[in-house]
Scaffold this motif. Structure first.
Motif, mmCIF file in Angstrom:
data_model
loop_
_atom_site.group_PDB
_atom_site.id
_atom_site.type_symbol
_atom_site.label_atom_id
_atom_site.label_comp_id
_atom_site.label_asym_id
_atom_site.label_seq_id
_atom_site.Cartn_x
_atom_site.Cartn_y
_atom_site.Cartn_z
ATOM 1 N N ALA A 66 0.810 -1.209 0.000
ATOM 2 C CA ALA A 66 0.000 0.000 0.000
ATOM 3 C C ALA A 66 0.846 1.262 0.000
ATOM 4 N N CYS A 97 -0.029 3.926 3.768
ATOM 5 C CA CYS A 97 -0.498 3.800 2.393
ATOM 6 C C CYS A 97 -0.389 5.116 1.625
ATOM 7 N N PHE A 101 -3.502 4.501 -3.317
ATOM 8 C CA PHE A 101 -4.083 3.268 -2.776
ATOM 9 C C PHE A 101 -5.319 3.575 -1.949
#
Length: 345
Positions: A66, A97, A101
């Motif tokens: 991520a 992340c 993502f």
């Protein structure tokens, strides 16, 4: 002005979705594996994989980061293939992340793909991704959660180790269990490994004598000193460390097991050129284990490493009754490792 203290993600106490034990997880369209205890998280993720693979051996498994995310990846790996195999997507690093993502994961919750199981791993070390976690916990995407709380207290470690033996339907004496937990009070990963080694090596009940034989006085400390000096090629130091360990009462069986474990990790890591985190995720190791194995591999080649592993396998047989002189088997093993040459060459 001093920077604001880094906050941790909120716990899953207010989650409205099903909560699963990491010891007995089951698949769902979205599975959030949250919390800092990596041993439990790894078990949960592996358990879901094994569950799905038992249902259909053609399971397709994909790993996604991520924090280093390429746009469109999530939809690509979850979309049905030509033959419609089930898909498992393991997403790591959700606590760090990328924006890309996060946006695509939130969009995915509105319409998860049929036949796909997406596991999102969030350690809780930051509030990054909180919007995604809140959406999952509110019920979007038909998710479930596996909370992996930190194992810090003695009682938590005791319950963890006890659960290892209960799950395997094996008995361990209460005093033996206390000794085992005390021997690994600082590292749950090592405690888990010790439990699994006993379950693998010992038939029948686990007694005080068995635990004392394997882990009395934390023989791992001396064992890994022997292994580290031998692998580094310091032959004289390795022999001195070995003799000191034996003189201190170390049992040859766990000594060989510890040395063989390091050699196997080196063999698994050898030849891979990805990042440490990528190798660790694929092989089920920690980043630091990969980094250490890479350092240990300096000066080794395929032939010398293969020879060392074969010698360790023979030493394991010898110290478990296959030879009248287990000490000689250990000295031969240390010699082959430290010199990186056949014994007597």
């Amino acid at each position: 002005m001093a920077p604001a203290p880094r906050r941790r993600a909120s716990p899953a106490a207010k989650s409205a979705i099903p909560q699963m034990s990491w010891r007995n997880p089951q698949p769902a369209p979205i599975v959030l594996v949250s919390g800092p205890e990596e041993v439990c998280a790894e078990r949960a993720i592996a358990g879901i994989r094994d569950y799905l693979r038992a249902e259909d051996p053609s399971l397709e498994v994909s790993d996604v980061r991520a924090d280093d995310y390429a746009a469109g990846t999530l939809l690509s790996v979850t979309s049905p293939s030509l033959f419609g195999e089930p898909r498992l997507v393991r997403v790591s690093g959700v606590e760090k992340c990328s924006d890309s993502f996060l946006a695509e994961a939130l969009s995915y919750l509105a319409g998860p793909q049929d036949g796909a199981t997406v596991i999102l791993r969030h350690t809780g070390s930051s509030v990054r991704g909180k919007k995604l976690l809140d959406a999952i916990r509110a019920g979007q995407g038909g998710g479930a959660e596996v909370a992996c709380a930190a194992i810090k207290r003695d009682s938590d470690r005791f319950d963890f180790a006890s659960g290892e033996f209960q799950q395997a339907q094996r008995r361990i004496a209460p005093t033996a269990l206390r000794t085992l937990v005390s021997a690994f009070a600082d590292d749950v990963t090592e405690l888990a490994g010790a439990c699994q080694q006993l379950l693998s090596d010992v038939d029948g009940d686990i007694t005080d004598a068995v635990v004392e034989r394997y882990y009395g006085g934390r023989v791992e400390t001396s064992a890994f000193t022997v292994a580290d000096t031998a692998i580094a090629g310091r032959y004289g130091e390795a022999l001195v460390a070995l003799r000191h360990a034996l003189a201190s009462g170390a049992d040859p069986v766990p000594l060989v097991a510890a040395i063989a474990s390091k050699l196997r990790t080196m063999a698994r890591v050898a030849g891979h050129r990805e990042s440490s985190s990528a190798i660790a995720a694929r092989l089920g190791l920690k980043d630091w284990q990969v980094d250490r194995a890479r350092r240990d591999l300096a000066g080794w080649n395929e032939e010398s490493l293969g020879r060392a592993i074969q010698t360790a396998a023979q030493a394991d047989v010898d110290v478990k009754g296959g030879s009248r002189d287990p000490v000689f088997a250990l000295e031969r093993l240390v010699t082959v490792i430290a010199t990186r040459a056949p014994y007597g060459a």
